[in-house]
Structures are given as structure tokens and as C-alpha cells.
Design a protein around this motif. Structure first.
Motif, PDB file in Angstrom:
ATOM      1  N   VAL B 130      -4.689   5.358   3.809  1.00 46.24           N
ATOM      2  CA  VAL B 130      -4.702   4.011   3.236  1.00 46.24           C
ATOM      3  C   VAL B 130      -4.452   3.057   4.392  1.00 46.24           C
ATOM      4  O   VAL B 130      -3.596   3.325   5.249  1.00 46.24           O
ATOM      5  CB  VAL B 130      -3.619   3.824   2.152  1.00 46.24           C
ATOM      6  CG1 VAL B 130      -3.604   2.379   1.653  1.00 46.24           C
ATOM      7  CG2 VAL B 130      -3.855   4.782   0.985  1.00 46.24           C
ATOM      8  N   ARG B 131      -5.252   2.014   4.457  1.00 44.02           N
ATOM      9  CA  ARG B 131      -5.064   1.012   5.511  1.00 44.02           C
ATOM     10  C   ARG B 131      -5.324  -0.374   4.949  1.00 44.02           C
ATOM     11  O   ARG B 131      -5.940  -0.538   3.911  1.00 44.02           O
ATOM     12  CB  ARG B 131      -5.986   1.300   6.706  1.00 44.02           C
ATOM     13  CG  ARG B 131      -7.479   1.336   6.359  1.00 44.02           C
ATOM     14  CD  ARG B 131      -8.307   1.809   7.564  1.00 44.02           C
ATOM     15  NE  ARG B 131      -8.076   0.975   8.702  1.00 44.02           N
ATOM     16  CZ  ARG B 131      -8.719  -0.171   8.950  1.00 44.02           C
ATOM     17  NH1 ARG B 131      -9.685  -0.588   8.149  1.00 44.02           N
ATOM     18  NH2 ARG B 131      -8.422  -0.908   9.989  1.00 44.02           N
ATOM     19  N   VAL B 133      -6.934  -4.176   5.091  1.00 44.30           N
ATOM     20  CA  VAL B 133      -8.085  -4.904   5.641  1.00 44.30           C
ATOM     21  C   VAL B 133      -7.907  -6.384   5.315  1.00 44.30           C
ATOM     22  O   VAL B 133      -7.019  -6.752   4.538  1.00 44.30           O
ATOM     23  CB  VAL B 133      -9.427  -4.359   5.095  1.00 44.30           C
ATOM     24  CG1 VAL B 133      -9.685  -2.957   5.632  1.00 44.30           C
ATOM     25  CG2 VAL B 133      -9.453  -4.343   3.569  1.00 44.30           C
ATOM     26  N   ASP B 139      -6.255  -3.630   0.375  1.00 36.50           N
ATOM     27  CA  ASP B 139      -6.017  -2.277   0.873  1.00 36.50           C
ATOM     28  C   ASP B 139      -7.311  -1.480   0.761  1.00 36.50           C
ATOM     29  O   ASP B 139      -8.100  -1.729  -0.158  1.00 36.50           O
ATOM     30  CB  ASP B 139      -4.963  -1.561   0.014  1.00 36.50           C
ATOM     31  CG  ASP B 139      -3.554  -1.852   0.505  1.00 36.50           C
ATOM     32  OD1 ASP B 139      -3.391  -2.593   1.493  1.00 36.50           O
ATOM     33  OD2 ASP B 139      -2.611  -1.327  -0.112  1.00 36.50           O
ATOM     34  N   ALA B 140      -7.493  -0.531   1.638  1.00 33.87           N
ATOM     35  CA  ALA B 140      -8.668   0.333   1.556  1.00 33.87           C
ATOM     36  C   ALA B 140      -8.240   1.792   1.597  1.00 33.87           C
ATOM     37  O   ALA B 140      -7.359   2.171   2.369  1.00 33.87           O
ATOM     38  CB  ALA B 140      -9.619   0.039   2.715  1.00 33.87           C
TER      39      ALA B 140
END
Ligand SMILES: Cc1cc2nc3c(=O)[nH]c(=O)nc-3n(C[C@H](O)[C@H](O)[C@H](O)COP(=O)(O)OP(=O)(O)OC[C@H]3O[C@@H](n4cnc5c(N)ncnc54)[C@H](O)[C@@H]3O)c2cc1C
Lengths: 261, 318
Positions: B130-131, B133, B139-140
Motif C-alpha cells: 500500500v502506498r 499517491v 492510497d493505492a
């Protein structure tokens, strides 16, 4: 010296961000786009070299659909000499590595002596592509660069570290430099520049033209975004409501409670 | 799932906390065997320490050429350790070192890459992450296939605090480099020291105009007996000088009261102010990430709130 600048067109920093139908990116119809803010500093850094007489040609390169022409025209209006637009459906949604392979193919074809890029993209915040392009070209690289000092054989750069410290690195040419925001004062495209830009060439290329159709399309992605969403609200702030006077009243009470009044 | 190689970073003679966060991330991946890597000059003891504090078997590249960080030396050392360990996942902290070298490793190994992750786990034929953006606004969920290089956001997960068995093992690599380290320049100290202020009122890109800083941000700071601060775009645009910048590449502050006006709350700003005792955020976007760290939020136009607050504080002081 031939200088190439990689630039990305991204949703405008104040654009509305709505998740798209399949939930994997934002809805891009009817929003404004602009040149990624970090890349504007990279274009400026290249144009400074041209002004100083050390760059013979500044080529701006972007990958994306038709709308990207506008970003390239802006960079040409700022003073870049020509543009390369990689416009190919198979390049839509490429991951960072596939994108880097396309950009490296352009740099090779052009015989670029120096490649500039922005440190990060405002949309995916990945900071991935510039060092990848350098690795693929076998160039040394530096990221987060806020100052450059060019000599014949090398470039001395200052990289930003944490807390205001800077690391000075000497890179032999050819090399790649990823610029940090604030490195310079970015010029605007003048009216004259915009008029001249209309006559400057924008070469449109496909992946096949670059010889990377089988190695650098979205079909080769090794990294996929499965889902994008508004982060779950954790322990968020108590939101004050009411008229401006009421809200301000509550803030003053709080500041008093904190013993600051 | 496979071997996870955790690349340590040394800061002020010690392994930095972010490296132990990577150890925790690696330990949290189902079935992973954790290995470490320490790169530097005279770092044998640090490698043993890393090996015993969670990293397990730790590769070490101990060479005068690695005395200072060098992108070419690091990328060759990490690739050599990746081969020696057969690592399927290589974890690096997303610091100025991490974002400089990590993508090069992925390109060199022709493998998957993702960056600035806040979660990592085993996936189907690869790994899941999960990161953030769009500067923290979204969240992505990202998945990779096959061998993967990933960087993790410092501070996203708690550092590993347990122990492990394992020793240091030297790995040799050709460390020739094109890039040459010259020197580290430390920031010159200037008149503005935000770290001493009890109250900081910071303005962001939302303030929109350089004139508005002396007109509306500074007066609120003044009436509260505090100092004015800013987010990075304000400084990048030349509206205020660098000493006013709060964040990872500016000053790290923890005043009694921090008021953020027109600041969205990107992680690089948050790390510079989230330790403040009390945080008030004024932003017209109800989804702005700044509200996640604020104690009190005002969803409104800062041009309405800030001048009214300045006046009300003035009146309250009598
Ligand atoms: C390596 C690196 C280091 C960095 N270091 C730092 C650092 O030290 N400090 C730092 O701050 N950033 C840093 N950044 C930049 C960071 O990623 C963000 O780009 C930056 O913090 C955004 O600043 P901002 O919140 O002012 O602007 P934006 O993100 O553009 O936010 C502006 C906000 O203003 C709000 N707004 C607009 N108009 C109004 C109005 N009238 N009333 C109320 N609200 C309004 C908007 O809703 C928006 O939320 C760094 C980035 C990188 C890659």
C-alpha cells in the motif's frame, strides 16, 4: 552538447480527484492537466545551459495520449528546441520500468549527452523513473539536485539530503540529473516564445518506431495498481462548525486553555 | 515467501531507525526469510549488530570505496548481495539514499519496483503493497510479480525491537564508480530558528500570493507571540526564504501550538510538524490529509478565518 528533458503531464494540482470506474486510477475526463511541477524545474535547468551556450539543443520528451502535446508546446514556448511525443496505446499505463525503457530508447536514438528529469511526479509520487533511465543507459545519476555546476567533462551537483544538508557529487558526462523543486526560478513561456513554438517540430513516435514494442509496453508491466481510494479516516481532527465568528470563538477558547493567551 | 534482503542505512555512525522499520516489514511477510545488508567502511560491528537485532544473516560490503554514500557503489553492492542471497524482495528505506539508488537496482535486475510504501505483504507470485499517491490524498494498492525492489516510507511502521540469530558474511563486488563523492555541506544557521517558538503559524500554497504572508499570516503569528512558517512550495516560489520551511527538507518543529493554513499535509510536511503539542488546520478541502494529524480542523477559506482569528486574539488580549 545535446540535452534531453523527460517530462510528464499530470492532473493539475488543484484538479478534483475522483476515482475512476474500475477503481484503479483517477477519473481523467474533463480535468485540467499541467506539466509536473518538478519537471518544470528540469526544463528550466536545461534552458539555463542553452542560455549559457553550453547546450546546442534542448529536446523535451513525453509519453502519453494526445493531450500531452499541450505540455510539450508549453516547454517549447519556454525555449526548448524540439519535442518528441511517444503516443501509443500500448504505452498507456506502463509501469515505471517499462516507461524508463521507452525514455532510454529515445535518449539512445538521440545520442543525448545529458538527461534531465524531475525528482518525482505529482500524481504517482513514485520517484522511480530517472535513476532507471540512467541505469538502462549506463549513465551515472543523481537525484534531488538543487544546484549544478558544469565543466567540459563533468557536472558537479548538489543533492538535497534531510534537514537542509547537501551532498556534493561529481558526475562524469554523459549523465542523468533528477532535479528537485525550487532548484531555480522557472521562466514562463513568453508570447513570442509561444508564437515561435508553433513552428518547432514535435515528432510523434510509436513503441515500434523506437524498437521497444516487445519490451516496453504495458503488457510487460511487473507492477500493477489494483485499487485506489480515499485513505480510511483514522484519528482525525475535531472539525469545528458554525459561522466564522463562532469558529474563531472556539479557537480563542482553545488557545486560552493551552495557556497561550 | 522467499528471502527478503533488508538494506541498512548508517546515519551518524549508527544504523538508522528506518532500517529497523524495514526489518519489521520483512518479518511481517508470511514465510519470509530475512537477510540484512550493511554497506560502508569499517562497518563489521554494525553488520553483526544488525544481524542480531532482527536482520538475521547479514551480508556486508566493507570497503574504503563505501566510506560515503555513492550511487554506483551502492547499486553494485546491493546487486551483488541480491545475487548472493537469492533475495526475491529487496527493501530499502525511502530516504535521499533510497530514492537515489533503489530504482537503479530494479532496472539493473530487470524486476518489479514500487516506492514509498506504508505496508508490505506476500502476494500471488510477488508482493502486495500500500502506498500513498497524489501527495497523500489517495492510497493505492499495488501488486508486483516476481522479484521486487521496494522502498518503505520512514515512520510508517514501528521499528523491529526483537533479536535474531545470524552473523555477518562478507560479499565482494566490483565497486568501481563513475560518480564521485565530493563533500557534505551542512545548512548554514540563519536568523530564523523556528524550533524555539511556542507558536508557529504556517502558510502553504493555498495562501496563493507572496503578499499575503506579511498581510495575514505574519500578523496572526505576531499577535500570538509566535513565528511564521511555510510549506515547501512557498519557499520554492521564492515567497519566503528557506529558514521558514517546515518539513523533511526544512526545520523539524514541535511548538505548543502549530497552525497550518492552506497546507494539504503531504508526508514531507507532516514529518516536520506532527510532533507539535496542538495542531490547528485551516483548509477548504475536507479530505486534506492535514486533518489526520490535526487536533482541531476548520474546513473553510483561510482568508475568512485567519484575519478574524487575528482580530479575536487581539481583542482577547485586551
Ligand atoms: C524530497 C522532498 C522533500 C520535501 N520537503 C518538504 C518540506 O520540507 N516541507 C514541505 O512542506 N514540503 C516538502 N516537500 C513537498 C511536499 O511533497 C508537498 O508538495 C508540499 O508539502 C505541499 O505544500 P502545500 O500543502 O502548501 O501545497 P498543496 O499540497 O498544493 O496544498 C495547498 C492546500 O491549500 C488548500 N487551500 C487552497 N486555497 C485555500 C483557501 N483559500 N483556504 C483554505 N485552504 C486553501 C488546498 O485545499 C490544499 O489542501 C518535499 C517533497 C519532496 C519530494
Amino acid at each position: 552538447m545535446k540535452v534531453m528533458v523527460c517530462l510528464k503531464q499530470v492532473p493539475h494540482q488543484d484538479a478534483r480527484l475522483d476515482v475512476n470506474g474500475d477503481g484503479t486510477w483517477i477519473q481523467e475526463d474533463n480535468i485540467k492537466f499541467e506539466i509536473n511541477s518538478y519537471d518544470t524545474y528540469a526544463v528550466e535547468e536545461a534552458l539555463k545551459l542553452k542560455d549559457a551556450g553550453s547546450a546546442d539543443e534542448v529536446i523535451v520528451v513525453s509519453i502519453g495520449p494526445d493531450r500531452v502535446t499541450q505540455a510539450l508546446r508549453t516547454a517549447l514556448g519556454m525555449g526548448a528546441d524540439r519535442a518528441i511525443h511517444v503516443n501509443d496505446d500500448a504505452a498507456a499505463g506502463t509501469d515505471a520500468l517499462a516507461t524508463a525503457k521507452i525514455l532510454a530508447a529515445v535518449a539512445k536514438e538521440e545520442g543525448a549527452d545529458l538527461v534531465f528529469a524531475g525528482l518525482m511526479a505529482d500524481d504517482d509520487n513514485a520517484s522511480a523513473i530517472p535513476p532507471m533511465v540512467a541505469e538502462l543507459l549506463g549513465f551515472p545519476s543523481a537525484t534531488g539536485v538543487v544546484a549544478t555546476d558544469f565543466s567540459d567533462a563533468s557536472v558537479k551537483v548538489e543533492r538535497e539530503l534531510e534537514g537542509g544538508a547537501l551532498e556534493v557529487v561529481d558526475l562524469p558526462k554523459p549523465c542523468l540529473i533528477a532535479i528537485q523543486s525550487g532548484a531555480n526560478q522557472v521562466r514562463y513561456a513568453s508570447l513570442k516564445g509561444i508564437m515561435q513554438a508553433k513552428k518547432k517540430p514535435v515528432d510523434v513516435k510509436t513503441l515500434a518506431d523506437l524498437g521497444v514494442a516487445d519490451s516496453a509496453s504495458a503488457a510487460q508491466n511487473k507492477t500493477t495498481i489494483n485499487k485506489i481510494y480515499v485513505p480510511p479516516k483514522g484519528d482525525t481532527a475535531e472539525i469545528l462548525s458554525g459561522s466564522t465568528d463562532e469558529v474563531v470563538g472556539q479557537l480563542v477558547t482553545k488557545i486560552k486553555e493551552l495557556g497561550l493567551l | 515467501m522467499g528471502t527478503v534482503l533488508v538494506v541498512a542505512e548508517i546515519q551518524n555512525g549508527a544504523i538508522r531507525e528506518a532500517s529497523y522499520e524495514l526489518v519489521a516489514a520483512a518479518q511481517g511477510i508470511d514465510g519470509a526469510e530475512v537477510n540484512g545488508l550493511v554497506i560502508g567502511s569499517g562497518v563489521g560491528e554494525l553488520a553483526s549488530e544488525f544481524a542480531s537485532k532482527g536482520a538475521g544473516k547479514t551480508y556486508v560490503v566493507d570497503d574504503a570505496a563505501a566510506e560515503n554514500y555513492n550511487v554506483d557503489v551502492w547499486s553494485k553492492a546491493i546487486k551483488a548481495a541480491a545475487e548472493a542471497s537469492g533475495a526475491e524482495l529487496i527493501l530499502i528505506a525511502n530516504t535521499p539514499t533510497g530514492w537515489d539508488v533503489a530504482p537503479r537496482i530494479a532496472a539493473g535486475l530487470d524486476c518489479a519496483f514500487t516506492s514509498d510504501c506504508i505496508k508490505a505483504g506476500a502476494g500471488d507470485g510477488g508482493y502486495n503493497f500500500v502506498r500513498r499517491v497524489f501527495n497523500g490524498k489517495l492510497d493505492a494498492e499495488v501488486s508486483t510479480s516476481g522479484r521486487t525492489v521496494a522502498t518503505m516510507q520512514p515512520g510508517a511502521i514501528a521499528p523491529f525491537e526483537g533479536s535474531s540469530d545470524g552473523g555477518a558474511e562478507a560479499v565482494s563486488a566490483d565497486l568501481s564508480a563513475g560518480a564521485k563523492f565530493v563533500e557534505i555541506k551542512v545548512a548554514e544557521s540563519t536568523g530564523v530558528d523556528l524550533t524555539k517558538a511556542d507558536v508557529i503559524v504556517s502558510g502553504g500554497r493555498g495562501v496563493g500570493d507572496p503578499e499575503k504572508f506579511p498581510e495575514i499570516i505574519q500578523p496572526l503569528a505576531d499577535v500570538l507571540g509566535g513565528a511564521m512558517g511555510a510549506s515547501r512550495p512557498v519557499v520554492d516560489a521564492g515567497w519566503l526564504d528557506h529558514p521558514y520551511q517546515v518539513g523533511s527538507s526544512g526545520q523539524v518543529v514541535a511548538p505548543k501550538l502549530y497552525i497550518a493554513a492552506g497546507i494539504s499535509g503531504a508526508i514531507q510536511h507532516l514529518v516536520g510538524m506532527k510532533a507539535s503539542n496542538f495542531i490547528v488546520a485551516i483548509n477548504k478541502d475536507p479530505d486534506a490529509p492535514i486533518f489526520e494529524v490535526a487536533d482541531i480542523g476548520v474546513v473553510a477559506d483561510l482568508f475568512d478565518i485567519v484575519p478574524a482569528l487575528t482580530e479575536a486574539v487581539g481583542a482577547a488580549k485586551g
